[in-house]
Every structure is written in structure tokens, then in C-alpha cells.
Design a protein around this motif. Structure first.
Motif, PDB file in Angstrom:
ATOM      1  N   LEU A  29      -4.406  35.382 -19.118  1.00  0.00           N
ATOM      2  CA  LEU A  29      -3.541  36.544 -18.985  1.00  0.00           C
ATOM      3  C   LEU A  29      -3.967  37.573 -20.026  1.00  0.00           C
ATOM      4  N   THR A  30      -3.993  38.830 -19.636  1.00  0.00           N
ATOM      5  CA  THR A  30      -4.338  39.900 -20.563  1.00  0.00           C
ATOM      6  C   THR A  30      -3.228  40.933 -20.557  1.00  0.00           C
ATOM      7  N   VAL A  31      -2.728  41.242 -21.751  1.00  0.00           N
ATOM      8  CA  VAL A  31      -1.695  42.265 -21.928  1.00  0.00           C
ATOM      9  C   VAL A  31      -2.235  43.264 -22.939  1.00  0.00           C
ATOM     10  N   GLY A  32      -2.637  44.432 -22.469  1.00  0.00           N
ATOM     11  CA  GLY A  32      -3.287  45.385 -23.366  1.00  0.00           C
ATOM     12  C   GLY A  32      -4.549  44.771 -23.935  1.00  0.00           C
ATOM     13  N   GLN A  33      -4.639  44.695 -25.271  1.00  0.00           N
ATOM     14  CA  GLN A  33      -5.804  44.098 -25.932  1.00  0.00           C
ATOM     15  C   GLN A  33      -5.583  42.632 -26.302  1.00  0.00           C
ATOM     16  N   VAL A  34      -4.467  42.073 -25.869  1.00  0.00           N
ATOM     17  CA  VAL A  34      -4.139  40.681 -26.171  1.00  0.00           C
ATOM     18  C   VAL A  34      -4.554  39.797 -25.002  1.00  0.00           C
ATOM     19  N   SER A  35      -5.371  38.778 -25.279  1.00  0.00           N
ATOM     20  CA  SER A  35      -5.801  37.824 -24.262  1.00  0.00           C
ATOM     21  C   SER A  35      -5.207  36.458 -24.566  1.00  0.00           C
ATOM     22  N   MET A  36      -4.749  35.790 -23.529  1.00  0.00           N
ATOM     23  CA  MET A  36      -4.138  34.467 -23.672  1.00  0.00           C
ATOM     24  C   MET A  36      -4.792  33.518 -22.675  1.00  0.00           C
ATOM     25  N   ALA A  37      -5.471  32.497 -23.181  1.00  0.00           N
ATOM     26  CA  ALA A  37      -6.122  31.503 -22.331  1.00  0.00           C
ATOM     27  C   ALA A  37      -5.153  30.361 -22.073  1.00  0.00           C
ATOM     28  N   LEU A  38      -4.922  30.040 -20.809  1.00  0.00           N
ATOM     29  CA  LEU A  38      -4.021  28.956 -20.430  1.00  0.00           C
ATOM     30  C   LEU A  38      -4.832  27.669 -20.412  1.00  0.00           C
ATOM     31  N   VAL A  39      -4.727  26.895 -21.493  1.00  0.00           N
ATOM     32  CA  VAL A  39      -5.653  25.788 -21.721  1.00  0.00           C
ATOM     33  C   VAL A  39      -5.106  24.415 -21.359  1.00  0.00           C
ATOM     34  N   LYS A  40      -3.776  24.273 -21.269  1.00  0.00           N
ATOM     35  CA  LYS A  40      -3.222  22.944 -20.992  1.00  0.00           C
ATOM     36  C   LYS A  40      -1.861  23.051 -20.313  1.00  0.00           C
ATOM     37  N   PRO A  41      -1.662  22.335 -19.198  1.00  0.00           N
ATOM     38  CA  PRO A  41      -0.320  22.275 -18.620  1.00  0.00           C
ATOM     39  C   PRO A  41       0.657  21.662 -19.612  1.00  0.00           C
ATOM     40  N   CYS A  42       1.881  22.147 -19.587  1.00  0.00           N
ATOM     41  CA  CYS A  42       2.902  21.637 -20.506  1.00  0.00           C
ATOM     42  C   CYS A  42       3.625  20.459 -19.871  1.00  0.00           C
ATOM     43  N   THR A  43       3.418  19.273 -20.430  1.00  0.00           N
ATOM     44  CA  THR A  43       4.105  18.088 -19.934  1.00  0.00           C
ATOM     45  C   THR A  43       5.518  18.059 -20.496  1.00  0.00           C
ATOM     46  N   ARG A  44       6.444  17.548 -19.677  1.00  0.00           N
ATOM     47  CA  ARG A  44       7.861  17.683 -19.979  1.00  0.00           C
ATOM     48  C   ARG A  44       8.527  16.361 -20.306  1.00  0.00           C
ATOM     49  N   CYS A  45       9.161  16.339 -21.486  1.00  0.00           N
ATOM     50  CA  CYS A  45      10.026  15.246 -21.900  1.00  0.00           C
ATOM     51  C   CYS A  45      11.418  15.530 -21.330  1.00  0.00           C
ATOM     52  N   PRO A  46      12.451  14.795 -21.711  1.00  0.00           N
ATOM     53  CA  PRO A  46      13.796  15.061 -21.180  1.00  0.00           C
ATOM     54  C   PRO A  46      14.481  16.323 -21.714  1.00  0.00           C
ATOM     55  N   MET A  47      13.866  17.075 -22.608  1.00  0.00           N
ATOM     56  CA  MET A  47      14.560  18.222 -23.198  1.00  0.00           C
ATOM     57  C   MET A  47      15.042  19.255 -22.185  1.00  0.00           C
ATOM     58  N   PRO A  48      14.332  19.552 -21.079  1.00  0.00           N
ATOM     59  CA  PRO A  48      14.883  20.505 -20.120  1.00  0.00           C
ATOM     60  C   PRO A  48      16.204  20.071 -19.484  1.00  0.00           C
ATOM     61  N   ASN A  49      16.579  18.807 -19.657  1.00  0.00           N
ATOM     62  CA  ASN A  49      17.874  18.346 -19.141  1.00  0.00           C
ATOM     63  C   ASN A  49      19.030  18.683 -20.078  1.00  0.00           C
ATOM     64  N   ILE A  50      18.741  19.280 -21.237  1.00  0.00           N
ATOM     65  CA  ILE A  50      19.780  19.606 -22.217  1.00  0.00           C
ATOM     66  C   ILE A  50      20.201  21.064 -22.055  1.00  0.00           C
ATOM     67  N   ASP A  51      21.488  21.271 -21.836  1.00  0.00           N
ATOM     68  CA  ASP A  51      22.040  22.621 -21.757  1.00  0.00           C
ATOM     69  C   ASP A  51      21.938  23.253 -23.148  1.00  0.00           C
ATOM     70  N   GLN A  52      21.237  24.376 -23.233  1.00  0.00           N
ATOM     71  CA  GLN A  52      20.978  24.982 -24.533  1.00  0.00           C
ATOM     72  C   GLN A  52      22.190  25.695 -25.132  1.00  0.00           C
ATOM     73  N   LEU A  53      23.243  25.867 -24.338  1.00  0.00           N
ATOM     74  CA  LEU A  53      24.455  26.487 -24.851  1.00  0.00           C
ATOM     75  C   LEU A  53      25.493  25.468 -25.297  1.00  0.00           C
ATOM     76  N   THR A  54      25.472  24.292 -24.688  1.00  0.00           N
ATOM     77  CA  THR A  54      26.504  23.291 -24.994  1.00  0.00           C
ATOM     78  C   THR A  54      25.961  22.028 -25.622  1.00  0.00           C
ATOM     79  N   ALA A  55      24.653  21.806 -25.560  1.00  0.00           N
ATOM     80  CA  ALA A  55      23.987  20.584 -26.033  1.00  0.00           C
ATOM     81  C   ALA A  55      24.321  19.365 -25.171  1.00  0.00           C
ATOM     82  N   GLN A  56      24.892  19.579 -23.985  1.00  0.00           N
ATOM     83  CA  GLN A  56      25.164  18.473 -23.076  1.00  0.00           C
ATOM     84  C   GLN A  56      23.889  18.071 -22.345  1.00  0.00           C
TER      85      GLN A  56
END
Length: 290
Positions: free
Chosen positions: A216-243
Motif C-alpha cells: 500500500l502506498t499513501v503519499g510517500q509512505v510505503s507499507m509492505a504487507l509481509v505476513k497475515p495476522c493470525t488470530r488468538c481469542p482476543m477478537p472475542n473480547i468486547d473492547q468496551l466491556t471486557a466481556q
């Protein structure tokens, strides 16, 4: 192919709440101020929401001269930027397999966090001399697959207390697809904050096109997507309530399971000139692998 930055986020204290930004400086270490502090148990184990979901309720605020931490029914904790409360010398702390020099913040900060989280713990700050490189095997694999772009990202990419790379980039279209699958099962939608990205991209980027994006390129900033993000259980946690819930992890595991694990989002390295900044709404040029 063009898209845009939909949102920007930093997490000054690893695994605590985000700060949403309209714009941010960026360099090879990622967005300024991201994951510069970390909480350790008294035994030296780094703490995350995986084991302590209440960390989601610790909310940082950046002021002109300090990091402030806030939590329900607690006074505000002020952590000065000037280093006046830091330990005189650095000590090694461990993040996964990496040993990183850090310095303890004050006993007051330790007591405040211990009260919030219900166990003895300490707040540490990344030492100014720390040189923690991004995962070399993934960076070299990406360079080998993209020899025409490799020179742009030559050298090491050092960063802070994030899990393995300077940036995590997510695609809004992928979240929209996930939420459509959840709705089909009668499940509520989940917000993007469950996945704790630094940058969210929206526009001419189809769902899961990030799997096949070189850069991805934004202006003069380049970002190489080098590794898929593997997911632990953290996406199951509500970030507003911690449930903690079963979703979206259960649904993701049905259709986003790969050899390396369940994947959502992409880890990235950065090339940026001095003084570079990203802003919400900036156009992002997408370079696909096919």
C-alpha cells in the motif's frame, strides 16, 4: 487500484485500549506512540487481554507532557514523558521470543495497575536504545517474492512492544463480509476495534484482497504487507466491556483457517521519509500480487 484510510489507531500500552487518531506521524517503527509501554506480572510475564481481559478497560490519553491512564472507579494515573519516574537503568523483558530492553515506571504506576487488574504487576517503557527487528523470515520471504520492491524496504525494521511487526492493517470490506456471515447466523455485528488494527483501509479493496496485496502506498509512505495476522481469542473480547464471547472467532475459524492459523488482517513493514504523516481520508494505492 485506489482506496483510502478510514481510521488510524495506536495502543500506547500493549493490550490496553486504543486511541483513535485523525492523523499521525509514521516512520519505520510504525505510528508514533504505538505500544511503547507494557504491563508485566511480578514474575516478568508480559500481560495481554488473552489472559486478563480487564486490560481493555484501561484507557490511555496522550497529553502534552504525559501518558494518562484511566479505568472505572480509579483516579487518573499520570505517567510523565520526561522520564523522571523511570528506573535509572534498563532491564531485559520478554515479548514472545524477543528480549527487549525496557525501564520500569514508578511504584505508583505499579500499584495503580495492580489494583485495576487484581494482581501484582509493573508498567515498563521501551528503552530509547531498543532495537527489536520485525520477524526476519517473513520480511525476507516478502522481499524474495517482490524483488522489484525489495530495495525500498532494505535494512531492519525495528519497532516496540507489538507482537511481531510495526503495523497491523485491516480491510473494512473484510469486516463487512464477516458481519454479513454473523448476521446470517443471527449473531450481532462486531466493530473493527475487536481486531486492534493500526490502519483501516476502505474503498476499492474487496473483501480479503489484503491476502493478495503486495504493498500500500499513501503519499510517500510505503507499507509492505509481509505476513497475515493470525488470530488468538482476543477478537472475542468486547473492547468496551471486557466481556468474552464465542464470536467472531467461531465464525472466522470456519472460513479463514489457513496453515498458519485463523487469519484476519495483515502485518506490515514501513518505508517513510522523515516527517511523514498519515491522515484519515488519505488516498491509498493498492498493488496486488496478481
Amino acid at each position: 487500484m485506489t482506496a483510502r484510510i478510514a481510521s488510524l489507531h495506536i495502543y500506547p500500552v500493549k493490550s490496553c485500549a486504543a486511541i483513535d487518531l485523525a492523523e499521525s506521524p509514521i516512520d519505520r517503527a510504525g505510528l508514533a506512540g504505538d505500544r511503547r509501554w507494557m504491563i508485566l506480572t511480578a514474575q516478568g510475564q508480559f500481560m495481554t487481554q488473552r489472559q486478563w481481559p480487564a486490560m481493555a478497560l484501561i484507557r490511555p490519553v496522550i497529553t502534552a507532557d504525559s501518558l494518562e491512564l484511566r479505568a472505572p472507579d480509579m483516579p487518573v494515573l499520570r505517567v510523565p514523558f520526561d522520564g523522571s519516574q523511570l528506573a535509572a537503568t534498563a532491564r531485559p523483558v520478554t515479548v514472545w521470543k524477543d528480549s527487549v530492553p525496557a525501564r520500569d515506571e514508578s511504584a505508583e504506576a505499579a500499584a495503580w495497575l495492580s489494583r485495576v487488574l487484581g494482581l501484582d504487576c509493573v508498567l515498563v517503557k521501551l528503552d530509547a536504545q531498543a532495537q527489536r527487528p520485525a520477524r526476519a523470515e517473513w520480511v525476507e520471504r516478502w522481499r524474495g517474492a517482490h524483488p522489484d520492491l525489495a530495495e525500498t524496504f532494505a535494512g531492519e525494521h525495528v519497532f516496540g512492544f507489538a507482537d511481531g511487526f510495526p503495523l497491523l492493517i485491516a480491510n473494512q470490506a473484510s469486516l463487512d463480509d464477516l458481519n454479513a456471515r454473523l448476521a446470517a447466523q443471527g449473531q450481532p455485528a462486531v466493530p473493527m476495534n475487536r481486531f486492534r488494527p493500526n490502519i483501516v483501509i476502505q474503498g476499492e479493496w474487496e473483501a480479503y484482497d489484503e491476502d493478495h496485496t503486495a504493498m500500500l502506498t499513501v503519499g510517500q509512505v510505503s507499507m509492505a504487507l509481509v505476513k497475515p495476522c493470525t488470530r488468538c481469542p482476543m477478537p472475542n473480547i468486547d473492547q468496551l466491556t471486557a466481556q468474552r464471547y464465542d464470536e467472531p472467532g467461531r465464525t472466522l475459524a470456519v472460513y479463514r483457517q489457513f496453515e498458519i492459523g485463523v487469519v484476519f488482517g495483515q502485518n506490515a513493514i514501513v518505508d517513510a521519509p522523515a516527517g511523514a504523516r498519515l491522515r484519515v481520508g488519505d488516498a491509498a494505492r493498492v498493488e496486488l500480487d496478481f
